[in-house]
Design a protein around this motif. Structure first.
Motif, PDB file in Angstrom:
ATOM      1  N   THR A  39       0.824  -1.221   0.000  1.00 37.54           N
ATOM      2  CA  THR A  39       0.000   0.000   0.000  1.00 37.54           C
ATOM      3  C   THR A  39       0.855   1.267   0.000  1.00 37.54           C
ATOM      4  O   THR A  39       0.440   2.287   0.539  1.00 37.54           O
ATOM      5  N   HIS A  40       2.018   1.218  -0.597  1.00 40.29           N
ATOM      6  CA  HIS A  40       2.922   2.369  -0.560  1.00 40.29           C
ATOM      7  C   HIS A  40       2.245   3.656  -1.020  1.00 40.29           C
ATOM      8  O   HIS A  40       2.328   4.682  -0.341  1.00 40.29           O
ATOM      9  N   ASP A  41       1.596   3.621  -2.162  1.00 46.20           N
ATOM     10  CA  ASP A  41       0.974   4.834  -2.690  1.00 46.20           C
ATOM     11  C   ASP A  41      -0.118   5.354  -1.768  1.00 46.20           C
ATOM     12  O   ASP A  41      -0.219   6.565  -1.525  1.00 46.20           O
ATOM     13  N   GLU A  42      -0.938   4.450  -1.234  1.00 45.91           N
ATOM     14  CA  GLU A  42      -2.016   4.862  -0.346  1.00 45.91           C
ATOM     15  C   GLU A  42      -1.470   5.488   0.934  1.00 45.91           C
ATOM     16  O   GLU A  42      -2.024   6.475   1.436  1.00 45.91           O
ATOM     17  N   VAL A  43      -0.400   4.927   1.482  1.00 48.37           N
ATOM     18  CA  VAL A  43       0.210   5.487   2.689  1.00 48.37           C
ATOM     19  C   VAL A  43       0.634   6.930   2.434  1.00 48.37           C
ATOM     20  O   VAL A  43       0.336   7.832   3.222  1.00 48.37           O
ATOM     21  N   LEU A  44       1.326   7.160   1.327  1.00 44.18           N
ATOM     22  CA  LEU A  44       1.778   8.512   1.016  1.00 44.18           C
ATOM     23  C   LEU A  44       0.602   9.454   0.768  1.00 44.18           C
ATOM     24  O   LEU A  44       0.642  10.624   1.196  1.00 44.18           O
ATOM     25  N   GLU A  45      -0.436   8.977   0.103  1.00 43.74           N
ATOM     26  CA  GLU A  45      -1.612   9.813  -0.145  1.00 43.74           C
ATOM     27  C   GLU A  45      -2.250  10.265   1.162  1.00 43.74           C
ATOM     28  O   GLU A  45      -2.609  11.443   1.321  1.00 43.74           O
ATOM     29  N   VAL A  46      -2.406   9.351   2.117  1.00 45.92           N
ATOM     30  CA  VAL A  46      -3.012   9.710   3.401  1.00 45.92           C
ATOM     31  C   VAL A  46      -2.101  10.663   4.163  1.00 45.92           C
ATOM     32  O   VAL A  46      -2.570  11.668   4.714  1.00 45.92           O
ATOM     33  N   LEU A  47      -0.808  10.381   4.194  1.00 47.39           N
ATOM     34  CA  LEU A  47       0.116  11.272   4.908  1.00 47.39           C
ATOM     35  C   LEU A  47       0.108  12.670   4.300  1.00 47.39           C
ATOM     36  O   LEU A  47       0.157  13.667   5.020  1.00 47.39           O
ATOM     37  N   ASP A  48       0.048  12.751   2.985  1.00 48.06           N
ATOM     38  CA  ASP A  48       0.008  14.056   2.331  1.00 48.06           C
ATOM     39  C   ASP A  48      -1.306  14.785   2.629  1.00 48.06           C
ATOM     40  O   ASP A  48      -1.320  15.994   2.849  1.00 48.06           O
ATOM     41  N   ALA A  49      -2.395  14.054   2.649  1.00 47.60           N
ATOM     42  CA  ALA A  49      -3.699  14.671   2.917  1.00 47.60           C
ATOM     43  C   ALA A  49      -3.836  15.114   4.374  1.00 47.60           C
ATOM     44  O   ALA A  49      -4.368  16.188   4.654  1.00 47.60           O
ATOM     45  N   GLU A  50      -3.334  14.299   5.294  1.00 45.60           N
ATOM     46  CA  GLU A  50      -3.484  14.580   6.723  1.00 45.60           C
ATOM     47  C   GLU A  50      -2.336  15.404   7.291  1.00 45.60           C
ATOM     48  O   GLU A  50      -2.496  16.042   8.319  1.00 45.60           O
ATOM     49  N   GLY A  51      -1.189  15.346   6.626  1.00 47.50           N
ATOM     50  CA  GLY A  51       0.028  15.935   7.179  1.00 47.50           C
ATOM     51  C   GLY A  51       0.691  14.932   8.101  1.00 47.50           C
ATOM     52  O   GLY A  51       0.058  14.417   9.021  1.00 47.50           O
ATOM     53  N   ALA A  52       1.930  14.612   7.843  1.00 47.41           N
ATOM     54  CA  ALA A  52       2.640  13.612   8.644  1.00 47.41           C
ATOM     55  C   ALA A  52       2.866  14.126  10.065  1.00 47.41           C
ATOM     56  O   ALA A  52       3.102  15.317  10.272  1.00 47.41           O
ATOM     57  N   PRO A  53       2.808  13.231  11.048  1.00 47.73           N
ATOM     58  CA  PRO A  53       3.132  13.643  12.414  1.00 47.73           C
ATOM     59  C   PRO A  53       4.612  13.997  12.533  1.00 47.73           C
ATOM     60  O   PRO A  53       5.410  13.707  11.637  1.00 47.73           O
ATOM     61  N   GLU A  54       4.968  14.595  13.643  1.00 48.27           N
ATOM     62  CA  GLU A  54       6.360  15.004  13.858  1.00 48.27           C
ATOM     63  C   GLU A  54       7.311  13.808  13.809  1.00 48.27           C
ATOM     64  O   GLU A  54       8.397  13.897  13.257  1.00 48.27           O
ATOM     65  N   ARG A  55       6.896  12.694  14.421  1.00 47.88           N
ATOM     66  CA  ARG A  55       7.731  11.493  14.436  1.00 47.88           C
ATOM     67  C   ARG A  55       6.917  10.332  13.886  1.00 47.88           C
ATOM     68  O   ARG A  55       5.820  10.054  14.361  1.00 47.88           O
ATOM     69  N   TRP A  56       7.496   9.670  12.878  1.00 48.94           N
ATOM     70  CA  TRP A  56       6.825   8.486  12.346  1.00 48.94           C
ATOM     71  C   TRP A  56       7.848   7.512  11.803  1.00 48.94           C
ATOM     72  O   TRP A  56       8.919   7.890  11.359  1.00 48.94           O
TER      73      TRP A  56
END
Length: 162
Positions: A39-56
């Motif tokens: 699910t690489h693409d989906e992970v990046l899409e969600v992170l881009d939409a939500e904004g990545a947390p400070e630490r992940w």
């Protein structure tokens, strides 16, 4: 997010759940550990939409160099398991080589993904040194320096002292 055993009907639920986990991590200041299987693409899409947390952390990183760069550009730590020792894991080793020393982690993913030459046995923490030695050799790192970096990265990624 895991597409390995999830049909299309489960994908939307996973995306929504993952987005909520991102939100919770951000609101509470917690490290987000991401399980990503196919699910690489989906992970990046969600992170881009939500904004990545400070630490992940990308748990048991399974991508190639392009995916590694995309995760690193968004602030991730990449954690590697015994899969980096598998003969068929050249793209994973290429990704490992490009991870900066201050962003690399290691894990067992026990009881699975046992490093070679112990593949086929149940994985456990006593085999982490096998994975770390293989990582150091692949990266051209001094083993002691890599171990010190992994310890420092673990503390930065997860906080606290041991």
């Amino acid at each position: 997010m895991d597409a390995f055993r999830t049909g299309e009907e489960g994908r939307a639920v996973q995306v929504e759940s993952f987005a909520r986990h991102v939100d919770i991590a951000k609101r509470l200041g917690k490290t987000l550990v991401i399980h990503d299987r196919d699910t690489h693409d989906e992970v990046l899409e969600v992170l881009d939409a939500e904004g990545a947390p400070e630490r992940w952390v990308m748990h048991c990183f399974s991508g190639d160099a392009d995916f590694a760069r995309a995760c690193l550009d968004r602030g991730a730590y990449l954690s590697f398991a015994g899969t980096v020792t598998f003969k068929n894991a050249a793209p994973l080793r290429e990704a490992l080589r490009l991870v900066p020393l201050d962003r690399v982690l290691v894990e067992t993913d026990a009881p699975y993904l046992t490093p070679s030459p112990y593949r086929g046995r149940t994985n456990a923490s006593y085999l982490v040194p096998v994975t770390v030695r293989a990582m150091a050799a692949e990266r051209g790192d001094d083993l002691t320096a890599l171990c010190a970096a992994i310890e420092a990265n673990t503390e930065r990624a997860f906080g606290g002292t041991w």
